[in-house]
Structure formats: structure tokens, C-alpha cells
Design a protein around this motif. Structure first.
Motif, PDB file in Angstrom:
ATOM      1  N   ALA A  78     -13.312 -44.632  14.772  1.00  0.00           N
ATOM      2  CA  ALA A  78     -14.433 -45.222  15.516  1.00  0.00           C
ATOM      3  C   ALA A  78     -15.739 -45.066  14.742  1.00  0.00           C
ATOM      4  O   ALA A  78     -16.522 -46.019  14.631  1.00  0.00           O
ATOM      5  CB  ALA A  78     -14.548 -44.560  16.891  1.00  0.00           C
ATOM      6  N   ARG A  79     -15.971 -43.895  14.197  1.00  0.00           N
ATOM      7  CA  ARG A  79     -17.185 -43.674  13.394  1.00  0.00           C
ATOM      8  C   ARG A  79     -17.187 -44.568  12.164  1.00  0.00           C
ATOM      9  O   ARG A  79     -18.211 -45.130  11.794  1.00  0.00           O
ATOM     10  CB  ARG A  79     -17.280 -42.213  12.973  1.00  0.00           C
ATOM     11  CG  ARG A  79     -17.717 -41.305  14.091  1.00  0.00           C
ATOM     12  CD  ARG A  79     -17.952 -39.879  13.619  1.00  0.00           C
ATOM     13  NE  ARG A  79     -18.893 -39.863  12.522  1.00  0.00           N
ATOM     14  CZ  ARG A  79     -18.698 -39.197  11.384  1.00  0.00           C
ATOM     15  NH1 ARG A  79     -17.614 -38.516  11.181  1.00  0.00           N
ATOM     16  NH2 ARG A  79     -19.612 -39.218  10.440  1.00  0.00           N
ATOM     17  N   SER A  80     -16.034 -44.680  11.524  1.00  0.00           N
ATOM     18  CA  SER A  80     -15.936 -45.511  10.332  1.00  0.00           C
ATOM     19  C   SER A  80     -16.246 -46.969  10.660  1.00  0.00           C
ATOM     20  O   SER A  80     -17.010 -47.632   9.951  1.00  0.00           O
ATOM     21  CB  SER A  80     -14.525 -45.375   9.748  1.00  0.00           C
ATOM     22  OG  SER A  80     -14.354 -46.201   8.636  1.00  0.00           O
ATOM     23  N   CYS A  81     -15.671 -47.477  11.744  1.00  0.00           N
ATOM     24  CA  CYS A  81     -15.906 -48.872  12.133  1.00  0.00           C
ATOM     25  C   CYS A  81     -17.354 -49.081  12.588  1.00  0.00           C
ATOM     26  O   CYS A  81     -17.965 -50.094  12.270  1.00  0.00           O
ATOM     27  CB  CYS A  81     -14.934 -49.287  13.229  1.00  0.00           C
ATOM     28  SG  CYS A  81     -13.237 -49.474  12.637  1.00  0.00           S
ATOM     29  N   ALA A  82     -17.891 -48.121  13.324  1.00  0.00           N
ATOM     30  CA  ALA A  82     -19.286 -48.230  13.764  1.00  0.00           C
ATOM     31  C   ALA A  82     -20.229 -48.212  12.563  1.00  0.00           C
ATOM     32  O   ALA A  82     -21.314 -48.781  12.615  1.00  0.00           O
ATOM     33  CB  ALA A  82     -19.628 -47.102  14.731  1.00  0.00           C
ATOM     34  N   GLY A  83     -19.785 -47.579  11.482  1.00  0.00           N
ATOM     35  CA  GLY A  83     -20.590 -47.525  10.266  1.00  0.00           C
ATOM     36  C   GLY A  83     -20.454 -48.752   9.388  1.00  0.00           C
ATOM     37  O   GLY A  83     -21.060 -48.840   8.334  1.00  0.00           O
ATOM     38  N   GLY A  84     -19.637 -49.723   9.804  1.00  0.00           N
ATOM     39  CA  GLY A  84     -19.547 -50.977   9.076  1.00  0.00           C
ATOM     40  C   GLY A  84     -18.317 -51.174   8.230  1.00  0.00           C
ATOM     41  O   GLY A  84     -18.193 -52.189   7.552  1.00  0.00           O
ATOM     42  N   SER A  85     -17.360 -50.235   8.244  1.00  0.00           N
ATOM     43  CA  SER A  85     -16.192 -50.415   7.381  1.00  0.00           C
ATOM     44  C   SER A  85     -15.188 -51.411   7.946  1.00  0.00           C
ATOM     45  O   SER A  85     -14.335 -51.894   7.222  1.00  0.00           O
ATOM     46  CB  SER A  85     -15.502 -49.072   7.127  1.00  0.00           C
ATOM     47  OG  SER A  85     -14.825 -48.638   8.278  1.00  0.00           O
ATOM     48  N   CYS A  86     -15.262 -51.712   9.240  1.00  0.00           N
ATOM     49  CA  CYS A  86     -14.372 -52.702   9.839  1.00  0.00           C
ATOM     50  C   CYS A  86     -15.126 -54.021   9.949  1.00  0.00           C
ATOM     51  O   CYS A  86     -16.259 -54.043  10.410  1.00  0.00           O
ATOM     52  CB  CYS A  86     -13.911 -52.254  11.226  1.00  0.00           C
ATOM     53  SG  CYS A  86     -13.000 -50.698  11.204  1.00  0.00           S
ATOM     54  N   ALA A 126      -8.786 -40.961  16.078  1.00  0.00           N
ATOM     55  CA  ALA A 126      -9.468 -42.049  16.794  1.00  0.00           C
ATOM     56  C   ALA A 126     -10.980 -41.938  16.631  1.00  0.00           C
ATOM     57  O   ALA A 126     -11.666 -42.938  16.387  1.00  0.00           O
ATOM     58  CB  ALA A 126      -9.093 -42.025  18.280  1.00  0.00           C
ATOM     59  N   PHE A 127     -11.512 -40.739  16.752  1.00  0.00           N
ATOM     60  CA  PHE A 127     -12.943 -40.530  16.605  1.00  0.00           C
ATOM     61  C   PHE A 127     -13.412 -40.904  15.204  1.00  0.00           C
ATOM     62  O   PHE A 127     -14.427 -41.597  15.034  1.00  0.00           O
ATOM     63  CB  PHE A 127     -13.301 -39.074  16.914  1.00  0.00           C
ATOM     64  CG  PHE A 127     -14.754 -38.761  16.719  1.00  0.00           C
ATOM     65  CD1 PHE A 127     -15.693 -39.163  17.655  1.00  0.00           C
ATOM     66  CD2 PHE A 127     -15.184 -38.077  15.591  1.00  0.00           C
ATOM     67  CE1 PHE A 127     -17.044 -38.886  17.473  1.00  0.00           C
ATOM     68  CE2 PHE A 127     -16.526 -37.793  15.401  1.00  0.00           C
ATOM     69  CZ  PHE A 127     -17.465 -38.197  16.338  1.00  0.00           C
ATOM     70  N   GLU A 128     -12.668 -40.479  14.195  1.00  0.00           N
ATOM     71  CA  GLU A 128     -13.063 -40.780  12.811  1.00  0.00           C
ATOM     72  C   GLU A 128     -12.961 -42.279  12.519  1.00  0.00           C
ATOM     73  O   GLU A 128     -13.812 -42.836  11.824  1.00  0.00           O
ATOM     74  CB  GLU A 128     -12.212 -39.975  11.826  1.00  0.00           C
ATOM     75  CG  GLU A 128     -12.451 -38.481  11.886  1.00  0.00           C
ATOM     76  CD  GLU A 128     -13.877 -38.059  11.538  1.00  0.00           C
ATOM     77  OE1 GLU A 128     -14.618 -38.826  10.892  1.00  0.00           O
ATOM     78  OE2 GLU A 128     -14.249 -36.948  11.923  1.00  0.00           O
ATOM     79  N   THR A 162     -25.000 -39.173  12.142  1.00  0.00           N
ATOM     80  CA  THR A 162     -25.411 -38.101  13.050  1.00  0.00           C
ATOM     81  C   THR A 162     -24.361 -37.023  13.223  1.00  0.00           C
ATOM     82  O   THR A 162     -24.627 -36.010  13.843  1.00  0.00           O
ATOM     83  CB  THR A 162     -25.759 -38.666  14.450  1.00  0.00           C
ATOM     84  OG1 THR A 162     -24.584 -39.230  15.015  1.00  0.00           O
ATOM     85  CG2 THR A 162     -26.867 -39.679  14.377  1.00  0.00           C
ATOM     86  N   CYS A 163     -23.173 -37.214  12.710  1.00  0.00           N
ATOM     87  CA  CYS A 163     -22.100 -36.236  12.897  1.00  0.00           C
ATOM     88  C   CYS A 163     -21.614 -35.724  11.558  1.00  0.00           C
ATOM     89  O   CYS A 163     -21.421 -36.483  10.630  1.00  0.00           O
ATOM     90  CB  CYS A 163     -20.911 -36.866  13.627  1.00  0.00           C
ATOM     91  SG  CYS A 163     -21.284 -37.395  15.279  1.00  0.00           S
ATOM     92  N   ARG A 164     -21.384 -34.441  11.501  1.00  0.00           N
ATOM     93  CA  ARG A 164     -20.749 -33.844  10.329  1.00  0.00           C
ATOM     94  C   ARG A 164     -19.394 -33.333  10.788  1.00  0.00           C
ATOM     95  O   ARG A 164     -19.307 -32.597  11.756  1.00  0.00           O
ATOM     96  CB  ARG A 164     -21.589 -32.715   9.777  1.00  0.00           C
ATOM     97  CG  ARG A 164     -21.013 -32.114   8.518  1.00  0.00           C
ATOM     98  CD  ARG A 164     -22.039 -31.190   7.885  1.00  0.00           C
ATOM     99  NE  ARG A 164     -21.485 -30.503   6.757  1.00  0.00           N
ATOM    100  CZ  ARG A 164     -21.414 -30.991   5.535  1.00  0.00           C
ATOM    101  NH1 ARG A 164     -21.866 -32.199   5.294  1.00  0.00           N
ATOM    102  NH2 ARG A 164     -20.895 -30.297   4.546  1.00  0.00           N
ATOM    103  N   THR A 165     -18.357 -33.740  10.120  1.00  0.00           N
ATOM    104  CA  THR A 165     -17.011 -33.335  10.503  1.00  0.00           C
ATOM    105  C   THR A 165     -16.380 -32.552   9.367  1.00  0.00           C
ATOM    106  O   THR A 165     -16.836 -32.631   8.227  1.00  0.00           O
ATOM    107  CB  THR A 165     -16.152 -34.563  10.825  1.00  0.00           C
ATOM    108  OG1 THR A 165     -16.087 -35.377   9.656  1.00  0.00           O
ATOM    109  CG2 THR A 165     -16.721 -35.362  11.977  1.00  0.00           C
ATOM    110  N   PRO A 166     -15.315 -31.796   9.649  1.00  0.00           N
ATOM    111  CA  PRO A 166     -14.697 -30.985   8.599  1.00  0.00           C
ATOM    112  C   PRO A 166     -14.290 -31.786   7.369  1.00  0.00           C
ATOM    113  O   PRO A 166     -14.432 -31.312   6.264  1.00  0.00           O
ATOM    114  CB  PRO A 166     -13.461 -30.402   9.294  1.00  0.00           C
ATOM    115  CG  PRO A 166     -13.824 -30.370  10.730  1.00  0.00           C
ATOM    116  CD  PRO A 166     -14.688 -31.590  10.944  1.00  0.00           C
TER     117      PRO A 166
END
Length: 153
Positions: free
Chosen positions: A99-107, A95-97, A135-139
Motif C-alpha cells: 500500500a505504501r509503495s503504491c501510494a508512493g507512485g510505484s503502481c 499489505a501495508f508495504e 512519513t513511515c520508517r519500517t525495518p
């Protein structure tokens, strides 16, 4: 609309749509009854992942980045109103990933950025505003990491 989402109790007038993602190995059946427990202003939308329940014959994902991209595409027909994402355990990470993807414009749906991402590992759910993708780095954004152990374990 898509095989990714069901609406057990459609609420066309709801103010927000709540996408619910299951824990690792779990299914969306856990969220079916939430529609009866939440106010009429919330439309519950359980997410169905490949390799589980009605999609049991489909190959589950082993790479987080691929799951996030395909799920974001699958959610687009449902982004016609403000929405939030809730996930439990691995579902929280997905869900977090998303959300980040959509907030970044992919949706590109009508309401392309979620209003909240909520997660629960134990205890009460935690809801947060979505940070910008830079702002976030994820595995899964680290070199050499595919996420297959987390997705199949």
C-alpha cells in the motif's frame, strides 16, 4: 491475468476489489469463501505467494523489498477500480508495504492508490488510510536488514 491473484467469484460491477494476503506459511485458500460472506459491492481477490499452494514449486521471497516490488507489479492488471488490501500477521505487513509503495507512485494502474489497508493480528480487523511513504520508517528500510527471518520463519 497474473499468477499473483485469483478471483474466485468475479464481480465486474463491484465498487471495490479486496486483495487478501495470507499469514506466514499460509495460503490464499483462507479467503476463497469470503466472496460468499461479503456484499456484492466487494470483489475478493486472494493473493498467491510463491512457495505456497499452486505456486509451491516457486522459490519464496527472503527479502521484503523484492516481494513488495514484484507483488505491486503483479497487482497492476487488477488496479482498474478502487481497492483495499487486507493481510493477516505477516500478510498485514506485506499489505501495508505494498500500500505504501503504491501510494508512493510505484503502481500505475487505473486506481493506483489503495483506499484502505486493513490488518488483523487478533481480534477485529483494523482499517486505516495509507500514510505517505516518507512519513513511515519500517525495518526493511533500515540499513543491513533484509527481512529474511520474517519471511522464512
Amino acid at each position: 491475468m497474473t499468477e499473483w491473484v485469483s478471483l474466485p467469484c468475479p464481480r465486474p460491477e463491484a465498487a471495490i476489489r479486496l486483495f487478501c494476503l495470507p499469514y506466514a506459511g499460509g495460503g490464499s485458500v483462507e479467503y476463497q469463501q469470503w466472496a460468499d460472506l461479503l456484499p456484492a459491492t466487494v470483489e475478493v481477490a486472494p493473493v498467491h505467494l510463491p512457495g505456497r499452494e499452486r505456486r509451491i514449486r516457486q522459490q519464496p521471497y527472503t527479502v521484503m523489498k523484492e516481494l513488495v516490488a514484484d507483488l505491486a507489479d503483479g497487482l497492476e492488471p487488477y488496479l482498474d477500480r478502487p481497492y483495499a488490501l487486507f493481510g493477516y500477521s505477516l500478510g498485514a505487513w506485506v499489505a501495508f508495504e505494498v500500500a505504501r509503495s503504491c501510494a508512493g507512485g510505484s503502481c500505475t494502474g487505473g486506481s493506483s492508490s489503495p483506499v484502505r489497508s486493513c490488518s488483523r493480528r487478533r481480534g477485529r480487523p483494523i482499517c486505516r488510510a495509507i500514510p505517505p511513504p516518507t512519513t513511515c520508517r519500517t525495518p526493511h528500510s533500515s540499513p543491513g536488514w533484509s527481512g529474511s527471518a520474517a519471511l522464512t520463519g
